[in-house]
Write an enzyme that holds these catalytic residues in place. Structure first.
Site, mmCIF file in Angstrom:
data_model
loop_
_atom_site.group_PDB
_atom_site.id
_atom_site.type_symbol
_atom_site.label_atom_id
_atom_site.label_comp_id
_atom_site.label_asym_id
_atom_site.label_seq_id
_atom_site.Cartn_x
_atom_site.Cartn_y
_atom_site.Cartn_z
ATOM 1 N N TYR A 10 0.830 -1.210 0.000
ATOM 2 C CA TYR A 10 0.000 0.000 0.000
ATOM 3 C C TYR A 10 0.866 1.262 0.000
ATOM 4 C CZ TYR A 10 -4.161 -2.859 1.063
ATOM 5 O OH TYR A 10 -5.185 -3.778 1.029
ATOM 6 N N LYS A 52 5.539 -13.745 4.339
ATOM 7 C CA LYS A 52 5.649 -14.640 3.185
ATOM 8 C C LYS A 52 7.086 -14.513 2.688
ATOM 9 C CE LYS A 52 3.588 -17.235 -0.024
ATOM 10 N NZ LYS A 52 2.995 -18.557 0.152
ATOM 11 N N ASP A 111 -0.413 -17.362 3.910
ATOM 12 C CA ASP A 111 -1.460 -18.138 3.224
ATOM 13 C C ASP A 111 -1.909 -19.318 4.086
ATOM 14 O OD1 ASP A 111 1.081 -19.153 2.844
ATOM 15 O OD2 ASP A 111 0.790 -19.709 0.742
ATOM 16 N N ASP A 140 -4.827 -6.437 6.392
ATOM 17 C CA ASP A 140 -6.114 -6.007 5.852
ATOM 18 C C ASP A 140 -6.981 -7.237 5.568
ATOM 19 O OD1 ASP A 140 -8.042 -4.331 4.888
ATOM 20 O OD2 ASP A 140 -6.992 -3.811 3.041
ATOM 21 N N ASP A 156 -10.299 -9.084 7.891
ATOM 22 C CA ASP A 156 -11.636 -9.257 7.320
ATOM 23 C C ASP A 156 -12.055 -10.726 7.394
ATOM 24 O OD1 ASP A 156 -11.633 -6.547 6.656
ATOM 25 O OD2 ASP A 156 -12.606 -6.900 4.724
#
Ligand code: NAI
Ligand code: MG
Length: 326
Positions: free
Chosen positions: A120, A167, A199, A223, A227
């Site tokens: 971002y 990751k 993941d 983020d 969620d």
């Protein structure tokens, strides 16, 4: 001491849940003043910019900001606002409430999301016809700052499990640095922690959320994983968040402007009210924060409930019930 709160309702259900939070804060009889600012799609349409300078200044000068949600212009509003308050940490608690029928009732996780860089960073380019790139920025300073914040948060709030999401097996340079620095901070704190590939972590969070407490994440991972956890505990109507900086902070529900239900008066105000509780904590009104959380939890348990939680009450009914309990 008077604290000035900038209030930015924004678009859609932001306009519905933000006044609920102000009403609850006002009911506590604290020394708070509220100044309202405009931002979002509607302002962009009217004035050509989603975040007018005066709103920016309001947030910069206030002791804390309460933000509802923006619509399509969300990135033009919330990213600069997070910047204005100098926030480097996004705190997103995802907690299941016993009375609600959560997918995973044993979830009690706080995501500590790096809030300034990663994918971002906003550095994108069209390098050729049909070819676009994004630069993922990871710095030692920001990684250390978020890891220290995360481990400190775990200690202060009594979480035994700390997990560092990454990751680094693929993004060797960027997440390699993030992981190396976060591990070093964990060692300095002298506490046990785990590391997890983000993941695989997504799967484990769904299957065994009870194994997780504080999860320290790079920006995009935080983020998405928060969620995902929202889904485990009953939906976005329940998740508050804080964007914390050195000496300023912004509080907002994790959800967006929810155009599908906007204007109907049925938005769940809980996420926003719990964000207001986080604001109270930030201003050292710990007892009042706890009272607000208790009142929201009481209403979640005994109703009234909005449609997202299977009820048929409106935002106003829920807010009135919370005020009643307070
Ligand atoms: P969203 O969070 O607005 O809605 C997702 C789903 O959850 C919808 O079905 C909505 O009805 C439901 N929902 C969300 N909050 C709820 C609440 N308080 N009570 C009951 N139901 C609730 O996310 P979506 O649909 O992806 O995005 C809609 C708009 O919001 C987009 O324009 C997006 O850019 C913006 N957005 C803004 C954010 C912000 O301002 N921080 C964050 C996320 C999205
Ligand atoms: Mg999001």
């Amino acid at each position: 001491m008077t604290h000035e709160i900038a209030v930015i309702p924004g678009d859609g259900i932001g306009q519905e849940v933000t006044p609920a939070a102000v009403e609850v804060l006002e009911s506590l009889d604290l020394d708070l003043t509220f100044v309202e600012g405009e931002a979002g799609d509607a302002v962009k349409e009217e004035r050509g910019e989603a975040l007018p300078d005066e709103t920016r200044e309001l947030a910069a000068e206030a002791d804390a900001t309460l933000f509802g949600a923006a619509g399509e212009t969300a990135a033009d509003v919330i990213l600069p606002l997070r910047d204005v308050v100098g926030s480097f940490a996004n705190v997103r608690p995802a907690r299941a409430y016993p009375a609600l029928d959560a997918v995973q009732p044993d979830t009690d996780i706080v995501f500590i999301r790096e809030n300034t860089e990663g994918v971002y960073s906003g550095i994108e380019a069209e390098v050729d016809d049909g070819v676009r790139t994004l630069t993922r920025v990871v710095t030692e300073d920001a990684s250390r700052e978020i890891a220290e914040f995360g481990f400190r948060y775990a200690k202060r709030n009594g979480f035994d499990d700390v997990t560092i999401a990454h990751k680094a097996n693929v993004m060797r340079e960027t997440d390699g640095l993030f992981l190396e620095v976060a591990e070093a901070v964990g060692d300095e704190f002298g506490v046990d922690y785990d590391t997890a590939l983000m993941d695989a972590l997504a799967m484990h969070l769904v299957m065994n959320p009870e194994d997780y407490g504080v999860v320290i994440c790079p920006n995009l991972a935080g983020d998405m994983l928060s969620d995902l956890a929202a889904g485990l505990v009953g939906g976005l109507g329940l998740l508050p968040s804080a964007n914390v900086g050195e000496d300023n902070a912004l509080f907002e529900p994790v959800h967006g402007s929810a155009p599908d239900i906007a204007g109907e008066g049925v938005a769940n105000p809980s996420a926003m009210l719990l964000s207001a509780a986080m604001l109270l904590d930030h201003l050292d009104y710990g007892d009042e924060a706890e009272r607000v959380r208790d009142a929201v939890e009481g209403v979640l348990a005994e109703g009234p409930r909005t449609p997202d939680l299977g009820g048929d009450a409106g935002t106003d009914d829920v807010t009135a019930a919370v005020l009643d309990r307070l």
